[in-house]
Scaffold this motif. Structure first.
Motif, PDB file in Angstrom:
ATOM      1  N   VAL A  31      -3.431  -3.921   1.809  1.00  0.00           N
ATOM      2  CA  VAL A  31      -4.064  -2.689   2.282  1.00  0.00           C
ATOM      3  C   VAL A  31      -5.573  -2.764   2.077  1.00  0.00           C
ATOM      4  O   VAL A  31      -6.070  -3.490   1.223  1.00  0.00           O
ATOM      5  CB  VAL A  31      -3.490  -1.436   1.575  1.00  0.00           C
ATOM      6  CG1 VAL A  31      -2.000  -1.316   1.817  1.00  0.00           C
ATOM      7  CG2 VAL A  31      -3.804  -1.427   0.104  1.00  0.00           C
ATOM      8  N   SER A  32      -6.288  -1.977   2.858  1.00  0.00           N
ATOM      9  CA  SER A  32      -7.745  -1.951   2.753  1.00  0.00           C
ATOM     10  C   SER A  32      -8.158  -1.255   1.453  1.00  0.00           C
ATOM     11  O   SER A  32      -7.366  -0.546   0.832  1.00  0.00           O
ATOM     12  CB  SER A  32      -8.342  -1.196   3.944  1.00  0.00           C
ATOM     13  OG  SER A  32      -8.048   0.188   3.837  1.00  0.00           O
ATOM     14  N   ALA A  33      -9.413  -1.425   1.082  1.00  0.00           N
ATOM     15  CA  ALA A  33      -9.939  -0.768  -0.114  1.00  0.00           C
ATOM     16  C   ALA A  33      -9.837   0.746   0.022  1.00  0.00           C
ATOM     17  O   ALA A  33      -9.516   1.447  -0.939  1.00  0.00           O
ATOM     18  CB  ALA A  33     -11.387  -1.194  -0.353  1.00  0.00           C
ATOM     19  N   GLU A  34     -10.075   1.241   1.225  1.00  0.00           N
ATOM     20  CA  GLU A  34      -9.981   2.686   1.463  1.00  0.00           C
ATOM     21  C   GLU A  34      -8.539   3.179   1.280  1.00  0.00           C
ATOM     22  O   GLU A  34      -8.291   4.211   0.656  1.00  0.00           O
ATOM     23  CB  GLU A  34     -10.468   3.018   2.871  1.00  0.00           C
ATOM     24  CG  GLU A  34     -10.455   4.498   3.191  1.00  0.00           C
ATOM     25  CD  GLU A  34     -10.988   4.795   4.581  1.00  0.00           C
ATOM     26  OE1 GLU A  34     -10.489   5.758   5.188  1.00  0.00           O
ATOM     27  OE2 GLU A  34     -11.885   4.066   5.046  1.00  0.00           O
ATOM     28  N   GLN A  35      -7.571   2.429   1.804  1.00  0.00           N
ATOM     29  CA  GLN A  35      -6.163   2.803   1.642  1.00  0.00           C
ATOM     30  C   GLN A  35      -5.748   2.731   0.174  1.00  0.00           C
ATOM     31  O   GLN A  35      -5.000   3.586  -0.306  1.00  0.00           O
ATOM     32  CB  GLN A  35      -5.275   1.890   2.478  1.00  0.00           C
ATOM     33  CG  GLN A  35      -5.395   2.113   3.969  1.00  0.00           C
ATOM     34  CD  GLN A  35      -4.675   1.033   4.758  1.00  0.00           C
ATOM     35  OE1 GLN A  35      -4.768  -0.159   4.449  1.00  0.00           O
ATOM     36  NE2 GLN A  35      -3.958   1.449   5.790  1.00  0.00           N
TER      37      GLN A  35
END
Length: 125
Positions: A52-56
């Motif tokens: 997952v992305s850092a934002e997720q």
């Protein structure tokens, strides 16, 4: 990340993670000892997902902390008590009351499916 070797870690300088009790999609639950108060606790570790992305990942972490805060406000005999939330290496850990006993999966494996009346009783509790 913690201290005391590969199999046993101490997080937040206080909670000694001793044995893995279970794993789900979002985390691992450990049997632990609160070394400050000398009591057994359960500690849920939020597992990092590299896919997952850092934002997720931040959103997931924030959701976990919101849920822990919400549960900590509740008081009922059938709701586990949340004692603490700590972070180590940017990973949240939820420290909860430890309830000894088997899981629902263990119960079904030993005695077979639960009949509707028992399922309703469990749900009502």
């Amino acid at each position: 990340m913690g201290t005391e070797g590969d199999d046993v870690r101490v997080i937040a300088g206080r909670y000694r993670l001793e044995a893995r009790l279970g794993r789900g999609g979002m985390g691992i639950v450990w049997r632990a000892t609160d070394r400050l108060l000398g009591r057994r606790v359960a500690v849920k570790e939020l597992v990092q997902d590299d896919a997952v992305s850092a934002e997720q990942a931040r959103a997931r972490r924030d959701r976990t902390l919101r849920e822990a805060r919400a549960v900590a406000q509740l008081s009922h005999p059938h709701i586990i008590v949340v004692h603490d939330v700590v972070e180590e290496d940017e990973r949240p850990y939820i420290v909860m009351e430890l309830i000894e006993g088997g899981s629902l999966a263990d119960r079904i494996a030993q005695r077979g499916p639960i009949d509707p009346r028992e399922a309703a009783r469990i749900g009502a509790d």
